[in-house]
Write a protein that holds these residues in place. Sequence first.
Motif, short mmCIF file in Angstrom:
data_model
loop_
_atom_site.label_atom_id
_atom_site.label_comp_id
_atom_site.label_asym_id
_atom_site.label_seq_id
_atom_site.Cartn_x
_atom_site.Cartn_y
_atom_site.Cartn_z
N VAL A 27 0.83 -1.21 0.00
CA VAL A 27 0.00 0.00 0.00
C VAL A 27 0.87 1.26 0.00
O VAL A 27 0.57 2.24 -0.70
N MET A 28 1.96 1.26 0.78
CA MET A 28 2.82 2.44 0.84
C MET A 28 3.45 2.73 -0.52
O MET A 28 3.48 3.87 -0.98
N LEU A 29 3.95 1.69 -1.18
CA LEU A 29 4.58 1.90 -2.48
C LEU A 29 3.55 2.26 -3.55
O LEU A 29 3.83 3.05 -4.46
N GLU A 30 2.35 1.69 -3.45
CA GLU A 30 1.29 2.08 -4.39
C GLU A 30 0.91 3.55 -4.21
O GLU A 30 0.62 4.26 -5.18
N THR A 31 0.92 4.02 -2.96
CA THR A 31 0.61 5.43 -2.70
C THR A 31 1.67 6.33 -3.31
O THR A 31 1.35 7.38 -3.90
N VAL A 32 2.93 5.96 -3.20
CA VAL A 32 4.01 6.75 -3.81
C VAL A 32 3.86 6.78 -5.32
O VAL A 32 4.02 7.83 -5.95
N THR A 33 3.51 5.64 -5.91
CA THR A 33 3.29 5.59 -7.36
C THR A 33 2.11 6.49 -7.76
O THR A 33 2.17 7.19 -8.78
N PHE A 34 1.07 6.47 -6.95
CA PHE A 34 -0.10 7.33 -7.23
C PHE A 34 0.29 8.81 -7.18
O PHE A 34 -0.12 9.60 -8.04
N LEU A 35 1.10 9.19 -6.20
CA LEU A 35 1.52 10.59 -6.10
C LEU A 35 2.34 11.01 -7.32
O LEU A 35 2.17 12.11 -7.85
N GLN A 36 3.23 10.13 -7.77
CA GLN A 36 4.05 10.45 -8.95
C GLN A 36 3.18 10.59 -10.19
O GLN A 36 3.34 11.52 -10.99
N LYS A 37 2.24 9.67 -10.35
CA LYS A 37 1.36 9.71 -11.52
C LYS A 37 0.48 10.96 -11.49
O LYS A 37 0.29 11.64 -12.51
N THR A 38 -0.05 11.29 -10.30
CA THR A 38 -0.92 12.45 -10.17
C THR A 38 -0.16 13.74 -10.42
O THR A 38 -0.66 14.67 -11.06
N LEU A 39 1.09 13.82 -9.93
CA LEU A 39 1.91 15.01 -10.15
C LEU A 39 2.16 15.22 -11.65
O LEU A 39 2.04 16.34 -12.15
N THR A 40 2.49 14.15 -12.35
CA THR A 40 2.73 14.27 -13.79
C THR A 40 1.48 14.73 -14.52
O THR A 40 1.54 15.60 -15.41
N PHE A 41 0.33 14.19 -14.13
CA PHE A 41 -0.92 14.55 -14.80
C PHE A 41 -1.30 16.01 -14.52
O PHE A 41 -1.66 16.76 -15.44
N LEU A 42 -1.19 16.43 -13.25
CA LEU A 42 -1.57 17.81 -12.90
C LEU A 42 -0.66 18.83 -13.57
O LEU A 42 -1.12 19.90 -13.99
N GLU A 43 0.62 18.53 -13.67
CA GLU A 43 1.52 19.46 -14.34
C GLU A 43 1.19 19.61 -15.81
O GLU A 43 1.39 20.67 -16.40
N SER A 44 0.63 18.56 -16.40
CA SER A 44 0.28 18.63 -17.82
C SER A 44 -1.01 19.41 -18.07
O SER A 44 -1.20 20.00 -19.14
N VAL A 45 -1.93 19.40 -17.09
CA VAL A 45 -3.23 20.06 -17.29
C VAL A 45 -3.36 21.33 -16.46
O VAL A 45 -4.45 21.92 -16.44
N GLU A 46 -2.29 21.75 -15.77
CA GLU A 46 -2.39 22.91 -14.88
C GLU A 46 -2.89 24.17 -15.59
O GLU A 46 -3.75 24.89 -15.05
N PRO A 47 -2.42 24.50 -16.80
CA PRO A 47 -2.94 25.72 -17.45
C PRO A 47 -4.45 25.68 -17.65
O PRO A 47 -5.12 26.71 -17.55
N GLN A 48 -5.02 24.52 -17.91
CA GLN A 48 -6.46 24.42 -18.13
C GLN A 48 -7.24 24.59 -16.84
O GLN A 48 -8.41 24.99 -16.88
N LEU A 49 -6.62 24.30 -15.70
CA LEU A 49 -7.33 24.42 -14.43
C LEU A 49 -7.49 25.88 -14.00
O LEU A 49 -8.27 26.16 -13.09
N HIS A 50 -6.76 26.79 -14.62
CA HIS A 50 -6.91 28.21 -14.30
C HIS A 50 -8.10 28.83 -15.04
O HIS A 50 -8.45 29.98 -14.77
#
Length: 801
Positions: A148-171
């Motif tokens: 579970v701990m390693l899956e959570t770290v993977t989730f954070l990395q995946k979410t960070l990559t996704f948010l950085e790609s769509v951040e301009p649209q969120l404004h």
Amino acid sequence: MGNRESPARKNEQSEKNSATAHSDDNGAIAVAASLPKAVGLPSADNDQVASIKSKKMEGKKIIYSLNVTLSCTEDGSKRERELGLTWVPGTIADLQDEVQDQFNIPVFDQKLTFGPTTLSSKESIQSYSLRNGDSIMVEYTTEANVAVMLETVTFLQKTLTFLESVEPQLHLFPISPELQASLQTEIDVTQLDAFRHAYHSAKSPKRQIADALLCIKAGGLNLLQRLHSAILRIPFKLMPLHVQLLEFGMCQMMWTLSAHTETEAAVLKELKLDNIVQSLFRVTLLPNAIISPPRNPYTEPLGDIQLKVTNNLIITSTGCLSCVLEYESPNIQIDLASNPKFLEQIEGALQSLPASFRLSYLLAMSLLTALTYNLDTHRYLCKPHVIQSIIRTWKNADPTPENNATRGESIYLKYSAALQISMLCASRNSLTAQYLQINELLEQFLCEADANEIHTYEVELGFVLNKYIPYLRVAYMPYHAKKTVQACGSDPRYRNLQMMCIETHVLFFQVILIGERERKRMVDQGLMDYVICLPSVLPVGSRAQQRAKDLVTMLGKEMHLQPPSLNTMARARLAATHFGLDRVLKAPVQELLSHYGLVLHRLFHIALFLLLQILVLYLSHLVLFHLVLYLLVLVVCHLGLVLDVAKVVLDVAKVVLDLGKVVLDVAKVVLDVVKVVLDVAKVVLDVAKVVLDVVKVVLDVAKVVLDVGKVVLDVAKVVLDVAKLVLDVAKVVLDVAKVVLDVGKVVLDVGKVVLDVVKVVLDVAKVVLDMGKVVLDVGKVVLDGVQHCHHHRHLPVTTAF
């Protein structure tokens, strides 16, 4: 109250109050079940994990295996397991990774030994001659929820990559339906709930610490900071609900990771306090708001869920700050205490609705208490509106049908308020109407407070505190300090308030020292002796002294107490009378005593100077001439007497001089004796040097023997390896011999069959031979008959036969 951690309560009674307040073994209060419920993730033990791993590896060929003894140092248990690998590891670090994956034991908690040798992660497998089928031991403290701990770290990395790609649209507002769908698909906020569930379902606090350390060492805290920074760049009002839920869950996760003293170093290195403060300040907790965690963000009305997310974001960021502020962070403490918006947030939490007032109140008190550890913040926190908010909430803490509070909850709320108020009042030097009101509240609370009842409710919350000095500081507050005397004089009301503040903190130690774990921590921190000294430094006959005596009596029944050292008793007395606890703990006792003696010396000189001044002023009123004349007449009239006295003094001086000569002679003798003693000491010193040289020689010999032993050990290892090789060759030769023996048996069986066939052929040949003989005899008979016939006919006979 200096809370430290934020796990969910064991029973999660959130349906009762729509919010669950709890505190773990470090004492922080948190919201449980605040994200959508994830699939239940009960923490599996080592046996279950091993069986699951073995089933997954059934279809794979194991080419390398080790017999592993798992030795848990926490409970002393040992288990035998097989570590099967589908590949051959190259280093001990590879082996540790496999132990972590298969047995849920974090790498940082492993100690691998092969016989008497401890295995280093930097070395290779071959350097220790570790072969297939060998046995090793793994010592560890506790398991962790590795998956579970390693899956959570993977989730954070995946979410960070996704948010950085769509951040301009969120404004942009409103966001497109496609982006909304992508957010719900790519950001699975239930993973943070899975992390929370796995963490809080741990069987022991040590397992929770292992989970937190594993997540941090895997890069989870660093990813949290980067993801949090990316979210903070988006205005909160423009963020979709899914991203708001993500920020709330991240603050809750940071609260959890920062709640242990074992993670303090990593948190101070990675955590960005400015981000937490920004999350706290970019939304507002409205007074009288319903603080309850969201259950299902897709079925509840949008307005209700957004209000809950807003309020709970403040709660989680407040909880995280209350943990981090217990570290050494004086600058952020002063910055927060002097920020008017922060005080507004605290007042909003203190004025939340009765349905959930316990949660918001304890969180606000937790953060305020962490700030009061720094004495420089008191001038900001003692403002009338902050004190009045605490008093108002204190008065509303009694159980009513509206708040559904139990007696235990009510007493504990008053207890936390009493500690907070007394910590603030103890440093004030003026009396106001508010402080007189506090005097009455403390008097009433101390009369009805029961330490066992408060401790029982703390155990239910899982409350554990790590910092005791701020509370002991108040108990050792100098009760007749100079500032107090100047400010309040002999006002009995202030004196009474001051003593009740001290008594409240003596009650605090009565509560926490019921627990064995807290007693051990006090002893480890070297503070138990100061608790034992409390009855001797508090005013005689006061209620605080009587409560301190009861505390020491209780400790004497629960543990073996030793009398404090003279050094500690001197420090305790100086702390309670002059310097306070902080200075006494930091300064050497000699410096304190020298300062104390210097003060007394200066006071003596000042008094002597004043006395001489008074004498001069008095004599100035007399006629100086008459006084001098009177003295001269007196001397002349009694001149003979004066001469006699002078002679006596002279004789006494001669006697003293003779006595001095005798003392001088004695001193010379003593000096000679000292010289002899010094000579003897020199001889002893020379002997000691010789002994030291002998010891050095023996030590060198021991080192040589040790080196020889190491060489012998290396040779023995080589011989052992050769013996293993010879044994393997012998096994191969034995297997070949077995094969040759089996072939020989087969050849023997075939030979027996061939012999039987030959016997049958011989029998057949004999039969054929006999038949040939019979045919020959018949032929002879026929020939004789033919010859006989021809003979009678007188025909020529052919002897064809």
